[in-house]
Design a protein around this motif. Sequence first.
Motif, PDB file in Angstrom:
ATOM      1  N   SER A 127     -32.413 -34.216 -18.399  1.00  0.00           N
ATOM      2  CA  SER A 127     -33.298 -35.117 -19.139  1.00  0.00           C
ATOM      3  C   SER A 127     -33.268 -34.855 -20.635  1.00  0.00           C
ATOM      4  O   SER A 127     -33.662 -35.723 -21.425  1.00  0.00           O
ATOM      5  N   ARG A 128     -32.806 -33.696 -21.059  1.00  0.00           N
ATOM      6  CA  ARG A 128     -32.638 -33.415 -22.483  1.00  0.00           C
ATOM      7  C   ARG A 128     -31.228 -33.799 -22.941  1.00  0.00           C
ATOM      8  O   ARG A 128     -31.032 -34.228 -24.073  1.00  0.00           O
ATOM      9  N   ASN A 130     -29.367 -36.257 -21.736  1.00  0.00           N
ATOM     10  CA  ASN A 130     -29.058 -37.687 -21.609  1.00  0.00           C
ATOM     11  C   ASN A 130     -29.773 -38.562 -22.639  1.00  0.00           C
ATOM     12  O   ASN A 130     -29.755 -39.787 -22.537  1.00  0.00           O
ATOM     13  N   PRO A 136     -28.909 -43.277 -18.773  1.00  0.00           N
ATOM     14  CA  PRO A 136     -29.183 -41.874 -18.435  1.00  0.00           C
ATOM     15  C   PRO A 136     -29.208 -41.589 -16.943  1.00  0.00           C
ATOM     16  O   PRO A 136     -29.222 -40.427 -16.548  1.00  0.00           O
ATOM     17  N   SER A 137     -29.180 -42.623 -16.129  1.00  0.00           N
ATOM     18  CA  SER A 137     -29.222 -42.420 -14.683  1.00  0.00           C
ATOM     19  C   SER A 137     -27.926 -41.819 -14.144  1.00  0.00           C
ATOM     20  O   SER A 137     -27.867 -41.385 -12.995  1.00  0.00           O
ATOM     21  N   SER A 159     -32.316 -35.465 -13.298  1.00  0.00           N
ATOM     22  CA  SER A 159     -33.421 -35.773 -14.200  1.00  0.00           C
ATOM     23  C   SER A 159     -34.295 -36.824 -13.518  1.00  0.00           C
ATOM     24  O   SER A 159     -33.895 -37.404 -12.491  1.00  0.00           O
ATOM     25  N   PRO A 160     -35.473 -37.114 -14.049  1.00  0.00           N
ATOM     26  CA  PRO A 160     -36.275 -38.200 -13.467  1.00  0.00           C
ATOM     27  C   PRO A 160     -35.550 -39.546 -13.496  1.00  0.00           C
ATOM     28  O   PRO A 160     -35.868 -40.427 -12.701  1.00  0.00           O
ATOM     29  N   GLN A 161     -34.555 -39.685 -14.406  1.00  0.00           N
ATOM     30  CA  GLN A 161     -33.829 -40.945 -14.508  1.00  0.00           C
ATOM     31  C   GLN A 161     -32.596 -41.014 -13.617  1.00  0.00           C
ATOM     32  O   GLN A 161     -32.037 -42.094 -13.405  1.00  0.00           O
ATOM     33  N   THR A 162     -32.132 -39.886 -13.097  1.00  0.00           N
ATOM     34  CA  THR A 162     -30.899 -39.882 -12.306  1.00  0.00           C
ATOM     35  C   THR A 162     -31.042 -40.778 -11.084  1.00  0.00           C
ATOM     36  O   THR A 162     -32.037 -40.697 -10.356  1.00  0.00           O
ATOM     37  N   LYS A 186     -37.430 -30.709  -8.749  1.00  0.00           N
ATOM     38  CA  LYS A 186     -37.749 -31.106 -10.113  1.00  0.00           C
ATOM     39  C   LYS A 186     -37.011 -30.202 -11.087  1.00  0.00           C
ATOM     40  O   LYS A 186     -36.524 -29.126 -10.715  1.00  0.00           O
ATOM     41  N   GLU A 187     -36.940 -30.629 -12.347  1.00  0.00           N
ATOM     42  CA  GLU A 187     -36.269 -29.855 -13.380  1.00  0.00           C
ATOM     43  C   GLU A 187     -37.117 -28.656 -13.808  1.00  0.00           C
ATOM     44  O   GLU A 187     -38.344 -28.720 -13.817  1.00  0.00           O
TER      45      GLU A 187
END
Length: 318
Positions: A127-128, A130, A136-137, A159-162, A186-187
């Motif tokens: 998440s950092r 991307n 970013p997914s 990441s939350p977006q993956t 979670k990350e």
Amino acid sequence: MASVNVTGDDANLRITIIGAGTIGLSLAALHLTYLKTPSNLTIVDVRPDLESHILRSLPAFLPQSLHPCVPQVKLASSVPAAVKDSGIVQECGPENLAFKSALWSEVEEHAPPDALFWTSTSGIPASRQNAHMRDPSRLIVVHPFNPPHILPLLEIVPSPQTSQSVIDRTVEFLRRRGREPVLLQKEITGFVAGRLAWVLLREAIHLVDQGIVTVEQLDTILETSMGPRWAYAGPFKSFHAGGGPGGLEGLLKNVGPTVQACWDDAGQVNIGGAWEAKVFGQVREAYGALDLEERDVANRRVLEVVQEVKKDTGSSVD
């Protein structure tokens, strides 16, 4: 266009490794073990001696039978050229956020739209990394444990977006490669294996710095106790077995005050502290230049024995 087929034959799959350091070469060896066409692997690095470095260093990670594959591996100094036909782009570059975030923007621009993007970072969450990607997914952490051509763990950290598709394709592909992908929920900085290892190292440094043991003595303690035990079972399973009929709960009820005292007295050390001269000096004196081939042989044999025991007893290998 290359594509990752996670359910069938991927003989035409092209893989790009970015970074020719120790982890990059180890992962290159892992991929070469399964690729039917060695030239479908590309290693990209800006070092001027890349060709001689690969020819000299990569064979050490491979069985003798695969040494002829090494000259067939493609080499590149340009990211766009290296990734343009790749189904998987696996980054093994410096642990530097600015580098990684800029790199993924460049990779995204030139790689096929269905390529998997894997970062082998030791602790920088996806998440950092991307932040500057259009999509970013596509990015996911695939964190190996050194040396990854031998040790099967790969921490999969979205990441939350993956996207779920990226997660599923990554996990399935790695399982087909004989790996043990573990999907974290979670990350967290450092992920799980790293955090456990660094906490143990911190306490080891503290004990040496306090003059309680030497570097060699501490290693002997680990190698003749928790090392063999944890090769078969992790701390929860090990301590649960050590608690008798009461399991882990019973164990902590019995020795709880001692455990709490150890937790309360855990050593606090900082990078750059006065301990460094003492500990680094002892490490150099005790070990000098290590024989990594010996390490790799030992790791392989330990894993083989554990798998044999679990298979014979019907125990889960998960």
